[in-house]
Design a protein around this motif. Structure first.
Motif, PDB file in Angstrom:
ATOM      1  N   GLU A  33      80.230  69.686  63.491  1.00 43.29           N
ATOM      2  CA  GLU A  33      79.623  69.251  62.235  1.00 43.29           C
ATOM      3  C   GLU A  33      80.675  68.689  61.271  1.00 43.29           C
ATOM      4  O   GLU A  33      80.445  67.690  60.582  1.00 43.29           O
ATOM      5  N   SER A  52      81.493  65.108  62.392  1.00 45.94           N
ATOM      6  CA  SER A  52      80.502  64.096  61.984  1.00 45.94           C
ATOM      7  C   SER A  52      80.693  63.727  60.514  1.00 45.94           C
ATOM      8  O   SER A  52      80.663  62.555  60.138  1.00 45.94           O
ATOM      9  N   GLY A 100      76.767  64.299  67.352  1.00 48.03           N
ATOM     10  CA  GLY A 100      76.752  63.933  65.929  1.00 48.03           C
ATOM     11  C   GLY A 100      77.841  62.933  65.593  1.00 48.03           C
ATOM     12  O   GLY A 100      77.638  61.999  64.811  1.00 48.03           O
ATOM     13  N   ALA A 101      78.995  63.113  66.199  1.00 47.09           N
ATOM     14  CA  ALA A 101      80.129  62.211  65.968  1.00 47.09           C
ATOM     15  C   ALA A 101      79.819  60.822  66.544  1.00 47.09           C
ATOM     16  O   ALA A 101      80.042  59.793  65.898  1.00 47.09           O
ATOM     17  N   VAL A 142      77.405  58.581  64.457  1.00 44.67           N
ATOM     18  CA  VAL A 142      77.936  57.909  63.260  1.00 44.67           C
ATOM     19  C   VAL A 142      78.436  56.503  63.615  1.00 44.67           C
ATOM     20  O   VAL A 142      78.002  55.506  63.039  1.00 44.67           O
TER      21      VAL A 142
END
Ligand code: ATP
Ligand code: MG
Length: 344
Positions: free
Chosen positions: A48, A51, A89-90, A93
């Motif tokens: 998290e 991200s 999540g990364a 982006v």
């Protein structure tokens, strides 16, 4: 799309590096990398936090990459962004940023496999491997031995059955309490150590297949340290020099031996003359030394990326995207992040 995409903007956000690069006809004009330091205190990447850091950095890093390459967004012919493997999540982006950018400008978008990017990191140099060649990818999440017969076509010969080589470096560094990421620290400490001081195991050394295994080695280091009261406590190293240097050198030698031996056999079996060694662990000084020695004895040429291109960077992503764009390939707007994507 035809093959006239000259200026490619590459985006890399698969793990803990936010990177944007500009390539002109396969030549790197800029490659800006922001390595996230926020994870250091946790001894590993916190998804998290990764991200969030990518979201904060992606625009300024892109602006810096454009400025350094002396181009504006209007000059960019295509956008290439990584879509896997990595932290979901990364990945999202950089992927969504890249897709939105391409859509807003009305230019092609190409999704790139991160591992394909690593393979082509050696092509960012003037001297490139010639096909067919063997590629050993040794990174934080992968240890892959590939036969590359022609551009963008991969045959997997072997892979790790448990830990990746980089992961083993990081885990052993944690046991020793010497910091994260462990590879560069072990590399440095090993220079003043004796690689023959401790006999750690080389898994599958005699096996016919090309697979690797590093979990036995890791456990062996753990038992060695535990039995001698040398395990790090509260992140503080217990072992003192020169013992620490010897442990690092002996552990590193076991990894290097396994990697070089399997690659050497693949080179003979496939009768190739060129080898590429890529990924974060390819920065390792002892690995480079042993590969060069082995290659020079057999008339084989071995290629390493410069250090900046060993770990994650957008230049390699842009290069792989450029290769695909030259074949007229583009990715649909529906392309999404694939955390467990394979290259072969
Ligand atoms: N000099 C070195 N010696 C050994 N290992 C190193 C060295 N420098 C970096 N590494 C290792 O390289 C790894 C990071 O490499 P890289 O950035 O390619 O991995 P990743 O992107 O996290 O994983 P993947 O590419 O498999 O998704 C870390 O495990 C780090 O310890
Ligand atoms: Mg990587």
């Amino acid at each position: 799309m035809s093959g006239n995409c000259n200026i490619i903007l590459g985006i890399e956000t698969s793990c803990d590096e936010t990177s944007v690069a500009v390539l002109d006809n396969g030549t790197v004009n800029s490659n800006i990398i922001s390595s996230q330091v926020v994870h250091k205190e946790y001894g590993g990447v916190v998804p998290e936090l990764a991200s969030r850091a990518h979201m904060k950095m992606i625009v300024p890093i892109m602006q810096e990459a454009l400025a350094q390459a002396d181009v504006s967004l209007e000059d960019v012919d295509a956008v290439a962004a990584v879509y896997g493997p990595g932290l979901v999540g990364a990945l999202l982006v950089g992927l969504n940023f890249g897709k939105a950018l391409a859509w807003a400008r009305g230019i092609p978008f190409i999704g790139v496999n991160h591992m394909e990017g690593h393979i082509y990191s050696t092509f960012l140099e003037d001297e490139k491997p010639e096909y067919p060649f063997i590629c050993l990818t040794v990174s934080g999440g992968h240890t892959d031995l590939l036969f590359i017969k022609e551009p963008l076509v991969y045959e997997r010969l072997g892979r790790t059955r448990d830990d990746a080589a980089g992961e083993a470096f990081d885990k052993v560094a944690k046991m020793l309490g010497i910091g994260y990421p462990g590879g560069p620290v072990i590399d440095k400490l090993a220079r003043d150590g004796n690689p023959g001081a401790i006999s750690f195991p080389r898994s599958y050394a005699q096996a016919e297949h090309y697979d690797f295994s590093f979990s036995g080695l890791k456990t062996s280091v753990l038992y060695y340290l535990r039995d001698r009261d040398l395990l790090a406590s509260d992140g503080k190293p217990v072992a003192r020099s020169p013992k620490l240097n010897d442990i690092c050198a002996s552990f590193q030698e076991a990894i290097v031996d396994s990697l070089v031996e399997k690659t050497r056999r693949a080179v003979i079996d496939r009768d190739v003359k060129h080898v590429a060694v890529v990924g974060g662990v390819s920065a390792n000084s002892r690995l480079r030394e042993v590969f060069q020695l082995t290659a020079s004895k057999t008339g084989v040429k071995v290629y390493f990326p410069r250090l900046e291109y060993c770990t994650d960077n957008a230049a390699m992503i842009a290069y792989a995207g450029w290769l695909r764009s030259q074949r007229g390939e583009t990715s649909p707007a529906s392309l999404t992040a694939i955390p467990n994507l394979n290259v072969a």
